[in-house]
Design a protein around this motif. Structure first.
Motif, short mmCIF file in Angstrom:
data_model
loop_
_atom_site.label_atom_id
_atom_site.label_comp_id
_atom_site.label_asym_id
_atom_site.label_seq_id
_atom_site.Cartn_x
_atom_site.Cartn_y
_atom_site.Cartn_z
N LEU A 273 8.34 2.57 3.48
CA LEU A 273 7.60 3.42 3.87
C LEU A 273 7.34 4.51 2.74
O LEU A 273 6.12 5.02 2.38
CB LEU A 273 7.72 4.08 5.26
CG LEU A 273 6.58 4.54 6.01
CD1 LEU A 273 5.30 3.52 6.26
CD2 LEU A 273 6.83 5.20 7.32
N LEU A 276 5.57 3.22 -0.30
CA LEU A 276 4.32 3.15 0.05
C LEU A 276 3.49 4.32 -0.26
O LEU A 276 2.50 4.43 -0.81
CB LEU A 276 3.97 2.28 1.43
CG LEU A 276 2.49 2.21 1.76
CD1 LEU A 276 1.77 1.41 0.85
CD2 LEU A 276 2.34 1.82 3.26
N VAL A 277 4.15 5.48 0.58
CA VAL A 277 3.40 6.79 0.58
C VAL A 277 3.34 7.54 -0.92
O VAL A 277 2.28 8.01 -1.47
CB VAL A 277 4.16 7.68 1.57
CG1 VAL A 277 3.37 9.13 1.48
CG2 VAL A 277 3.80 7.15 3.01
N HIS A 279 3.66 5.82 -3.77
CA HIS A 279 2.93 5.21 -4.96
C HIS A 279 1.42 5.37 -4.53
O HIS A 279 0.72 5.47 -5.49
CB HIS A 279 3.13 3.62 -4.69
CG HIS A 279 2.19 2.64 -5.65
ND1 HIS A 279 2.44 2.68 -7.11
CD2 HIS A 279 1.12 1.87 -5.30
CE1 HIS A 279 1.51 1.87 -7.37
NE2 HIS A 279 0.83 1.53 -6.22
N THR A 280 1.06 5.31 -3.25
CA THR A 280 -0.44 5.31 -2.90
C THR A 280 -0.96 6.83 -2.86
O THR A 280 -2.08 7.13 -3.39
CB THR A 280 -0.70 4.56 -1.54
OG1 THR A 280 -0.04 3.31 -1.61
CG2 THR A 280 -2.09 4.45 -1.33
N LEU A 281 -0.19 7.57 -2.35
CA LEU A 281 -0.83 8.93 -1.99
C LEU A 281 -0.20 10.03 -3.02
O LEU A 281 -0.58 11.33 -2.89
CB LEU A 281 -0.61 9.33 -0.59
CG LEU A 281 -1.15 8.59 0.48
CD1 LEU A 281 -0.81 8.94 1.97
CD2 LEU A 281 -2.76 8.46 0.27
N THR A 333 -6.41 8.31 -7.01
CA THR A 333 -5.36 6.97 -6.54
C THR A 333 -5.70 5.73 -6.93
O THR A 333 -5.02 4.80 -7.07
CB THR A 333 -5.34 7.04 -5.17
OG1 THR A 333 -6.62 6.77 -4.59
CG2 THR A 333 -5.11 8.39 -4.58
N MET A 345 -4.56 -0.46 2.92
CA MET A 345 -3.46 0.28 2.39
C MET A 345 -3.56 1.63 2.47
O MET A 345 -2.64 2.37 2.75
CB MET A 345 -3.49 -0.13 0.94
CG MET A 345 -2.31 0.47 -0.11
SD MET A 345 -2.39 -0.03 -2.03
CE MET A 345 -3.91 0.88 -2.30
N THR A 348 -2.71 2.65 6.10
CA THR A 348 -1.28 2.62 6.49
C THR A 348 -0.39 3.44 5.63
O THR A 348 0.53 4.27 6.30
CB THR A 348 -0.93 1.14 5.97
OG1 THR A 348 -1.66 0.23 6.53
CG2 THR A 348 0.49 0.78 6.37
N ALA A 349 -0.85 3.84 4.60
CA ALA A 349 -0.12 5.02 3.82
C ALA A 349 -0.39 6.28 4.74
O ALA A 349 0.46 7.09 4.55
CB ALA A 349 -0.65 5.27 2.36
N GLY A 352 1.90 6.59 7.47
CA GLY A 352 3.34 6.43 6.92
C GLY A 352 3.48 8.16 6.38
O GLY A 352 4.48 8.54 7.01
#
Length: 363
Positions: A273, A276-277, A279-281, A333, A345, A348-349, A352
Motif C-alpha cells: 500500500l 502504491l501511494v 508511486h501514484t500520488l 502523476t 489505480m 485505490t491509491a 490507501g
C-alpha cells in the motif's frame, strides 16, 4: 384465586408476632423495639424472596390489625399508640421487602451484564452461553447480526438515549428476540440475522435520540453470523467498520461491514500500500499548496461517481476550477482521473492514502 389462597395460607408466617405486639402496645403504649422492627424487616425480605405481592401483604397486616383491635371503649392515647405501632410494623416490613427486591434487581443486572460481556467477547463455554442466552430472549442456534452506534458522547446503560432507543425498538418488534445494551460507551443491538429491518430501525432511532449531535453519530452493522460465536464475529465486524469509517471519514448514516470488506484487504499488506501511494500520488507533493488540495479533489471526484459538477459542489468550487485541478493531477502523476484505465489505480491509491493518513503522516 390460587395466588390469593397461597398468600392467605402463608400470611400467618409473615404476621408472626404482629398481633401479640399490638396487644402489648395497646396495653402499655410502648413503641416497637429494635428487635421487633428487625424481625418485621426479615419477614418482608422473606415475602419478597417468595414472590408474594406487597399490596396483598399490607392488606393482610391491616386485616390482622382490625381483628386484633381492642374491643370496647379505650383511651385516645392507647388507640394512637396502636396506630403508631401498626405504622412502624408495616413500614419495617415494606422496607425489608423493598430491600430484597433491590438486591434481586442488582443480581439480575449483574447477571445480565456478565452475560453480555461473555456474549460479545466470547469468553464463556459456547454451550453454556447458549443456555444462558435463552433467559435473555436469544436463540443462538440461529444467525444474528449486531449493530453498533458510536456517538459524540458516551452512552450508558439506563441513560436517556439508551432508554429512548430501547423503548422505540421494543415497542415495534418482538422483544423476545432482541438484545439492546451498551458496551464501552456505545449503543448495541443484537437481532436475528434475517430481520435487517430491526437494525435499521435501531439506527434510525439512535440518530433521533442523539438529537442535534446526531451528525457526529455513526452506526455500523456486522454481517449475520451463525451460532453462539456468531454474535462475537458480527460485533467485531461492526467495530472494525466504525474504526475504518473514522480513519477514512466515511459518511453514514449506516455503514455495513459487508460493504467495507475491500478496505481490510488493502490494509493487510502495508508495504504494498505504501508503494502504491508513494508511486501514484507522491508527485502531488510538488504542486503549489502541497498534495492535500489535489488529494481532496480526487476523493470528492470518486465519491461523487466521477461527476464533475457534483464533485465541484462538494468542494465549493466551480466546475472550471475542478477541471483545472484534474488536469493538474494528470500532469503531475501521468494518470488521468477521467480515463477508466487509470481510474482504478488512482482511486485505490486515494483509499490507501486515507488508510495511511498520508500526507499528514510520512510514508
Amino acid at each position: 384465586m390460587g395466588d390469593q389462597h397461597d398468600i392467605h395460607d402463608d400470611s400467618e408466617h409473615y404476621l408472626d408476632g404482629f398481633t401479640r405486639t399490638l396487644a402489648e402496645v395497646s396495653a402499655t403504649g410502648r413503641r416497637l423495639t429494635r428487635e421487633e422492627l428487625k424481625a418485621r424487616r426479615t419477614l418482608g425480605e422473606q415475602a419478597a424472596d417468595a414472590g408474594h405481592g406487597l399490596r396483598a401483604l399490607v392488606v393482610a397486616h391491616l386485616a390482622a390489625t382490625r381483628a386484633a383491635w381492642p374491643a370496647g371503649p379505650g383511651s385516645a392515647e392507647s388507640s394512637l399508640a396502636t396506630l403508631a405501632a401498626v405504622e412502624q410494623a408495616i413500614d419495617a416490613f415494606a422496607e425489608g421487602y423493598e430491600r430484597a427486591q433491590r438486591l434481586t434487581v442488582r443480581r439480575e443486572e449483574a447477571a445480565r451484564r456478565e452475560f453480555i460481556d461473555d456474549l460479545l467477547y466470547g469468553r464463556s463455554d459456547l454451550g453454556r452461553l447458549a443456555e444462558r442466552a435463552e433467559r435473555f430472549g436469544l436463540r443462538l442456534s440461529r444467525a444474528h447480526a449486531v449493530a453498533v452506534a458510536e456517538g459524540p458522547s458516551v452512552y450508558v446503560e439506563g441513560g436517556p438515549v439508551a432508554r429512548r432507543v430501547e423503548a422505540a425498538v421494543l415497542a415495534r418488534f418482538d422483544s423476545r428476540s432482541i438484545l439492546l445494551t451498551t458496551k464501552n460507551g456505545r449503543l448495541i443491538c443484537v437481532a436475528p440475522g434475517d430481520e435487517d429491518e430491526i437494525l435499521l430501525y435501531f439506527a434510525k432511532h439512535a440518530y433521533a435520540a442523539t438529537g442535534a449531535a446526531g451528525a457526529a453519530l455513526r452506526v455500523a452493522i456486522g454481517r449475520p453470523q451463525h451460532g453462539a460465536g456468531g454474535v462475537v464475529q458480527s460485533y467485531e465486524e461492526a467495530l472494525a467498520a466504525l474504526e475504518m469509517a473514522a480513519r477514512l471519514d466515511l459518511a453514514g448514516p449506516v455503514l455495513r461491514a459487508s460493504d467495507l470488506l475491500v478496505y481490510p484487504v488493502l490494509a493487510r499488506d502495508r508495504q504494498a500500500l505504501v508503494d502504491l501511494v508513494s508511486h501514484t500520488l507522491g508527485p502531488l507533493t510538488k504542486a503549489r499548496g502541497g498534495a492535500v488540495p489535489l488529494l481532496d479533489t480526487l476523493g470528492a471526484y470518486f465519491d461523487s461517481g466521477c461527476v464533475a459538477a457534483e464533485a465541484a459542489r462538494r468542494l465549493s468550487l466551480s466546475v472550471r476550477a475542478l477541471t483545472y485541478r484534474l488536469e493538474r493531477i494528470h500532469q503531475l502523476t501521468g494518470a488521468d482521473p477521467s480515463d477508466p484505465t487509470h481510474r482504478y489505480m488512482l482511486q485505490t491509491a486515494v483509499i490507501g492514502a486515507r488508510l495511511l493518513n498520508w500526507p499528514n503522516r510520512p510514508l
